[in-house]
Scaffold this motif. Structure first.
Motif, mmCIF file in Angstrom:
data_model
loop_
_atom_site.group_PDB
_atom_site.id
_atom_site.type_symbol
_atom_site.label_atom_id
_atom_site.label_comp_id
_atom_site.label_asym_id
_atom_site.label_seq_id
_atom_site.Cartn_x
_atom_site.Cartn_y
_atom_site.Cartn_z
ATOM 1 N N ASP A 188 0.680 -0.992 0.332
ATOM 2 C CA ASP A 188 -0.177 0.150 -0.298
ATOM 3 C C ASP A 188 0.569 1.252 -0.072
ATOM 4 O O ASP A 188 2.089 1.766 1.058
ATOM 5 N N ASP A 189 0.183 2.494 -1.070
ATOM 6 C CA ASP A 189 0.952 3.020 -0.742
ATOM 7 C C ASP A 189 1.467 4.725 0.261
ATOM 8 O O ASP A 189 1.830 5.522 1.060
ATOM 9 N N THR A 190 0.122 3.885 1.246
ATOM 10 C CA THR A 190 0.029 4.860 2.570
ATOM 11 C C THR A 190 0.491 4.106 3.890
ATOM 12 O O THR A 190 1.079 4.607 4.745
ATOM 13 N N THR A 191 0.107 3.019 4.071
ATOM 14 C CA THR A 191 0.359 1.643 4.785
ATOM 15 C C THR A 191 1.938 1.267 5.307
ATOM 16 O O THR A 191 2.858 0.764 5.508
ATOM 17 N N TYR A 192 2.297 0.751 3.459
ATOM 18 C CA TYR A 192 3.607 0.422 3.232
ATOM 19 C C TYR A 192 4.019 -0.857 3.609
ATOM 20 O O TYR A 192 4.474 -1.940 4.148
ATOM 21 N N PHE A 193 2.344 -2.161 4.114
ATOM 22 C CA PHE A 193 1.965 -2.754 4.063
ATOM 23 C C PHE A 193 1.438 -3.781 3.084
ATOM 24 O O PHE A 193 1.482 -2.785 2.587
ATOM 25 N N PRO A 194 1.756 -4.933 2.865
ATOM 26 C CA PRO A 194 0.598 -5.124 1.183
ATOM 27 C C PRO A 194 -0.456 -5.397 1.333
ATOM 28 O O PRO A 194 -1.220 -5.150 1.786
ATOM 29 N N ASP A 198 14.838 -4.351 -2.456
ATOM 30 C CA ASP A 198 14.612 -2.787 -2.911
ATOM 31 C C ASP A 198 13.665 -2.476 -1.646
ATOM 32 O O ASP A 198 11.833 -2.440 -1.510
ATOM 33 N N LEU A 199 14.086 -1.865 -0.346
ATOM 34 C CA LEU A 199 13.436 -1.445 0.620
ATOM 35 C C LEU A 199 12.220 -0.361 0.544
ATOM 36 O O LEU A 199 12.301 0.408 -0.086
ATOM 37 N N ALA A 200 10.919 -0.793 0.767
ATOM 38 C CA ALA A 200 10.006 0.149 1.274
ATOM 39 C C ALA A 200 9.858 0.923 2.084
ATOM 40 O O ALA A 200 10.547 1.254 2.625
ATOM 41 N N PRO A 201 9.327 2.437 1.949
ATOM 42 C CA PRO A 201 9.329 3.419 2.669
ATOM 43 C C PRO A 201 8.659 2.975 4.937
ATOM 44 O O PRO A 201 7.802 1.771 4.400
ATOM 45 N N GLU A 202 10.311 2.914 5.194
ATOM 46 C CA GLU A 202 10.211 2.953 6.486
ATOM 47 C C GLU A 202 10.066 1.565 6.970
ATOM 48 O O GLU A 202 10.172 0.917 8.091
#
Length: 382
Positions: free
Chosen positions: A102-108, A169-173
């Motif tokens: 998700d572009d907001t939570t950065y979880f799947p 390729d690390l997600a934000p946070e």
């Protein structure tokens, strides 16, 4: 993703020449379809045996399975790591959806959430029902897959005990979340991460920042290792990172070598025999299966007992060997060694003689038993 280094090709050849892959298709409710798998079983795998094997899940199995399976087959052949069951999940046409967050939570989210549930609630139960799997599970990922596998750390009880992250390729946070989560883990967990000097620049910068934070973690349950390879890029580092990671994860399993003998066994406060028992208990605790006593380790402990004049430990070792290998010359040889060191030469001679009718081992054969008999007989005649 199509570039593969020479070292990766080598291990691909090793895998195909010694351990053929099994191709299966699994029906998935979570994915509303099917997914193709590649599975490599250990050499001489016996479905009727009670022996359990560590499970290695390989994301991007369409290109990552062969180097992983080849490395495991090769190192297990030399007994540097245990035999493992390797499962590769093919994602060549679905990887962007499978690894979506998700572009907001950065979880799947969406396809990523479905794939997350597929892996944990469908794939692994399917493998556990089909094969003899221990409770020690490893997951391996590259770039997007290396980021995605981290989400399994955030379960109340993480699904995997070891994580191999190759140029993630690390997600934000994700960096902060990893630091926080790894700091409070309550079960022994191995975490390996790698980059290289010619890795993709944006990924490399985040990876180096992540490494700096993970190195500050004070948690005895975390076993963290990082590699920054020279003369490697985003693709070729895979061929160098896999064997290094496996070596780190299964360090405890390895046969006793000179360094361990000198630095740990000879300096151990208790008996070398007690060190051996503790080592094998730790292997069972960490990896979820019992390792059969090896002749290499028997020889090392016997040598340490002799060097430290530990007759009690040598006697316990001889009895253990006799119990574990009742048809082998090993038990007679080491019990004879004990009586010889204890000065009871007649009993030593009888033990060596009894070994002549038993099966030879890797290092102990009929000629060696006869040689020991002649030595003891000469000592008795003096």
């Amino acid at each position: 993703m199509k570039t593969i280094s020479a070292s990766v090709l080598l291990f691909c050849l090793l895998a195909t020449s010694h351990a053929q892959a099994i191709y299966k298709t699994i029906d998935s409710y979570k994915l509303d379809g099917t997914r193709e798998l590649k599975i490599q079983l250990p050499r001489n795998y016996d479905p009727d045996s009670e022996r359990a094997y560590p499970l290695v899940i390989t994301l991007d199995g369409d290109y990552l399975f062969e180097p992983v399976a080849g490395n495991i087959d090769y190192q297990a052949y030399w007994e540097d790591i245990p035999d493992c069951i390797v499962v590769g999940v093919k994602q060549d046409k679905t990887r962007e959806d499978d690894f979506m967050y998700d572009d907001t939570t950065y979880f799947p989210s969406e396809g990523g959430a479905n794939f997350y549930e597929f892996l944990s609630s469908e794939l692994i139960p399917y493998i556990e029902e089909s094969y003899n799997v221990s409770n020690f599970k490893v997951i391996i990922g590259h770039d997007l897959g290396a980021n995605f596998m981290n989400y399994y750390l955030f379960k109340d009880k993480p699904l995997f005990r070891a994580y191999i992250s190759l140029s993630p390729d690390l997600a934000p946070e994700m960096i902060n979340r990893l630091q926080e989560r790894l700091s409070i883990l309550e079960q022994e967990t191995f975490y390996y991460m790698a980059t290289a000097d010619a890795d993709i620049k944006a990924l490399r910068n985040d990876i180096l920042e992540c490494d700096a934070k993970l190195k500050t973690i004070q948690n005895d349950k975390l076993h963290y290792k990082f590699d920054n390879f020279d003369d490697a890029n985003h693709y070729s580092l895979v061929g160098r990172g896999i064997p290094k990671a496996l070596n780190e994860i299964f360090t405890l399993y390895k046969p006793i070598n000179g360094k361990e003998y000198n630095e740990k066994i000879l300096t151990y406060e208790g008996s070398p025999y007690d060190y051996l028992i503790k080592k094998y208990e730790n292997i069972e605790y960490f990896y979820g299966f019992e390792k059969q006593l090896t002749e290499n380790d028997i020889r090392a402990i016997a040598a340490a007992c002799k060097k430290r004049d530990d007759l009690e430990g040598l006697e316990k070792l001889a009895k253990l060997v006799n119990k574990e290998f009742p048809k082998s010359m090993l038990g007679a040889y080491y019990m004879g060694m004990y009586y010889e060191r204890d000065g009871n030469l007649r009993k030593a001679l009888l033990r060596y003689k009894s070994g002549l009718l038993l099966e030879p081992s890797q290092y102990i054969d009929k000629e060696m038993m006869l040689e020991k008999m002649y030595e003891v007989q000469d000592a008795l005649d003096d």
